[in-house]
Design an enzyme around this catalytic site. Sequence first.
Site, mmCIF file in Angstrom:
data_model
loop_
_atom_site.group_PDB
_atom_site.id
_atom_site.type_symbol
_atom_site.label_atom_id
_atom_site.label_comp_id
_atom_site.label_asym_id
_atom_site.label_seq_id
_atom_site.Cartn_x
_atom_site.Cartn_y
_atom_site.Cartn_z
ATOM 1 N N GLN A 127 0.744 -1.154 0.087
ATOM 2 C CA GLN A 127 0.042 -0.153 -0.036
ATOM 3 C C GLN A 127 0.933 1.181 0.065
ATOM 4 O O GLN A 127 1.851 1.390 0.757
ATOM 5 C CB GLN A 127 -0.787 -0.153 1.277
ATOM 6 C CG GLN A 127 -1.761 1.093 1.359
ATOM 7 C CD GLN A 127 -2.470 1.263 2.710
ATOM 8 O OE1 GLN A 127 -1.851 0.666 3.612
ATOM 9 N NE2 GLN A 127 -3.527 1.953 2.855
ATOM 10 N N GLY A 128 0.574 2.207 -1.014
ATOM 11 C CA GLY A 128 1.352 3.387 -0.946
ATOM 12 C C GLY A 128 0.291 4.597 -0.639
ATOM 13 O O GLY A 128 -0.038 5.217 -1.595
ATOM 14 N N SER A 130 0.560 6.473 2.877
ATOM 15 C CA SER A 130 0.957 7.466 3.821
ATOM 16 C C SER A 130 2.519 7.984 3.363
ATOM 17 O O SER A 130 3.035 7.246 2.513
ATOM 18 C CB SER A 130 1.309 6.712 5.161
ATOM 19 O OG SER A 130 0.398 6.732 5.950
ATOM 20 N N SER A 162 4.129 -2.152 4.571
ATOM 21 C CA SER A 162 4.307 -3.421 4.820
ATOM 22 C C SER A 162 4.370 -4.177 3.528
ATOM 23 O O SER A 162 3.812 -3.632 2.685
ATOM 24 C CB SER A 162 3.107 -3.930 5.578
ATOM 25 O OG SER A 162 3.225 -3.091 6.705
ATOM 26 N N GLU A 245 -10.369 -1.961 5.000
ATOM 27 C CA GLU A 245 -9.229 -2.174 5.867
ATOM 28 C C GLU A 245 -9.814 -2.289 7.389
ATOM 29 O O GLU A 245 -9.262 -3.158 8.216
ATOM 30 C CB GLU A 245 -8.162 -1.113 5.840
ATOM 31 C CG GLU A 245 -6.937 -1.281 7.045
ATOM 32 C CD GLU A 245 -5.954 -0.061 6.621
ATOM 33 O OE1 GLU A 245 -6.460 0.999 6.672
ATOM 34 O OE2 GLU A 245 -4.992 -0.436 7.051
ATOM 35 N N GLU A 375 -6.321 8.202 17.534
ATOM 36 C CA GLU A 375 -6.951 9.490 17.757
ATOM 37 C C GLU A 375 -7.877 9.747 16.630
ATOM 38 O O GLU A 375 -8.987 10.335 16.672
ATOM 39 C CB GLU A 375 -5.748 10.445 17.556
ATOM 40 C CG GLU A 375 -4.869 10.430 19.035
ATOM 41 C CD GLU A 375 -4.031 9.489 19.185
ATOM 42 O OE1 GLU A 375 -3.907 8.666 18.283
ATOM 43 O OE2 GLU A 375 -3.942 9.246 20.559
#
Lengths: 392, 366
Positions: A127-128, A130, A162, A245, A375
């Site tokens: 996954q790209g 962040s 990851s 997710e 958060e």
Amino acid sequence: MDFRDTPEEAAFRSELRAWLEANIPAEHRDRGHMAGRGDEEISREWSKKLYEAGYSGLTWPKEYGGAGAPYTHQAIFLEESARAEPPEHIGVIGLGMAGPTIIAHGTDDQKKRYLQNILSGEEVWCQGFSEPGSGSDLASLRTRAVDDGDSWVVNGQKVWSSFAHIADWCILLVRTDTEAPKHKGITYLLVDMHSPGVEVRPLRQITGDPEFNEIFFSDVRVPKANILGEVNGGWGVAMTTLLHERGTLGFALTARLEVMVRKLIELAKQTSVNGHTAAEDPLLRDRIVDQWVQLQALRFTNYRALTGLVKTGVPGPEGSIAKLHWSETNQELTKLALEILGPESQLDEDGAWSGFWQYQQLRSRGNTIEAGTSEVLRNIIAERVLGLPRGR
Amino acid sequence: MDFAFSDEQDMLREQARAFLADRFPLEKVAEITRSDEGWDKQSFRQIAELGWTSLSVPEDAGGSGMGFIDEAVLFEELGRGLFPGPYFSTIGLALPLLLDSSDQLPGIVSGERTATLAWAEPSGPSKLADIGRGITAKAERSNGSWTVSGEKSLVPDAEIVDHILVVAAASEGIGVWAIERGDANPKTHSTMDATRRFGSIAPSGADAVLIVEPGKGEDAIAAVRRRALAALALEAVGIAQRAVELSIEHVSERKQFDKPIGTYQAVSHQVADMYVDLELARSLAYWAAWCVDTGDDQADVAVAAAKAAAADAAVLACERAIQVHGGIGFTWEHPLHLFYKRAQWINTFEGAGSTHRSTIATSLFS
């Protein structure tokens, strides 16, 4: 309301249980407490075996290699996995994120090209999303893609990815319009990780393991056919990914917690504290049971979510609840294990349980950060579930 | 696997919510709470007409022959509405023991009569779980009639109900006998939760009707206890739910520094946490209700887990609600304290969380 399996569900469960019993590889079992840390080769072999037996992509459409089964089968699969502790499928990101998003937004060609290979474990995804400057504020991302004839040309950097070091494909969010409001200039690409200009650098976590990575893109050419959804329509597509997710993850996380609670009880029975076993110590017993209660609460919350999912086809808010509560429970549980072990807990491979608990405890600190920080999840619950006024 | 309520159960919930909102708005509940009686006797006839007193009564005895899952919906809604009246005492504690009692059952079904259970003693057992240890209340038979004598404490709603079911010992063992309130010398004690006051009784040779045969009392009370813990877990879920609702309303409207206080994460995250605890407790309470309804093997651990988690969630939800309401939440005028006090009543019933976790430990570590 009926918490029991239907006859059909019971049949699926017993067939699966027998299959797992007969097929979990000996080299996985032989790793003992180290098995929790994963092994790439074992996982790859296992993924293939699962696929051939029809247990990969239980809820995915049949035409793309799935089983077309109801969500309850997926829940049963995870419960039985918690019981039998098989290896993990190699395609965690593909199964949980890339696949469901392609099913929801992909063209027929894309579905044919990618889905089956996710299930069989032949192609691994990462996954790209962040970036160094865009974490919780994902929509501020700056990785650029510029239109160049038949391709987009990508430049930028992604982080916390990851499986990128073994991935063949990446679900990548890029900025394709710098003038538009930040949510409206994002495009969702499917990028071949073997393309020229892609560089992966591993990042070591506080456990010492390099489980995630930085990805650098330098003039990487991505064919236009590899857009998922519309140009500049990537934000909505990304929301599908995040919903899945957090949505279907609840079951997987709870299955993992079930394994941890069982191991905690085992640890308590075999470890001496204050002249008796930890299992006989009234204060420790109370705290161990509390972990068990939290596990049951998560389990039945998932079941309630499942009923909603079956009715609407879309995961409900329970996914955010499950992720938030699982992460905090797992942190408490693993810390309690170190407390029970005492100074022995400080030893890694040479200590009790071959350092299993030390690794799990350190790893658990990532749980409240990855896949949406606690958060952010509390903001989502406050604003989107409870309808509180938005702060931003 | 099916984890949803049926359409009929959803309708029952809507009916309960509408009736309580109309008949018992929170100002009315507060007013009743301050009255000497602490309840509205007429309301029992009304809820009987709605069928709420006879859901779990077999059809041939004038009930609707449904199960605990249906009653569970009501317990949750009555908690959310803070219904002031001996519903838990009558339907949660007494009714399961009265299903074969042709004398008492019709009055309960029609809403004309109410009942409670008396088990604790001033210097004897305090919990339903402990009735096998040192009970001193005596039941005696002469000429085929029973009388009951002794002292009982912490009897829910003792001074307002009609029948008091007394757990007592006869020579053959522990059983349950019904006496009339008038023969029981009841006394009410000022109780934190004024909607569910504790009393004490001291019958002395009171005429009694045999309800549970001596020797069979422990098993019968164990079943009542299981059901009562599930019922209170559901009530606690209703209370936590209302605390969340009141908080959402308040923090969305109340402004400070020119913004609704719900936009500040220090406030909104407390409300989010209340909701998370509530939903987790709700899942356990429904599991417990289903286990009680079907007599599942896991019923004992399920009710223990549900009672511990739901009572904790309700108490904490009320505390957070008081906090996010600020000064107004701490006043006698605001209804929050009524919910908080009910939550604490529930939390301490049969012992707080650690007591129930200890029950689970026995099963987990065996």
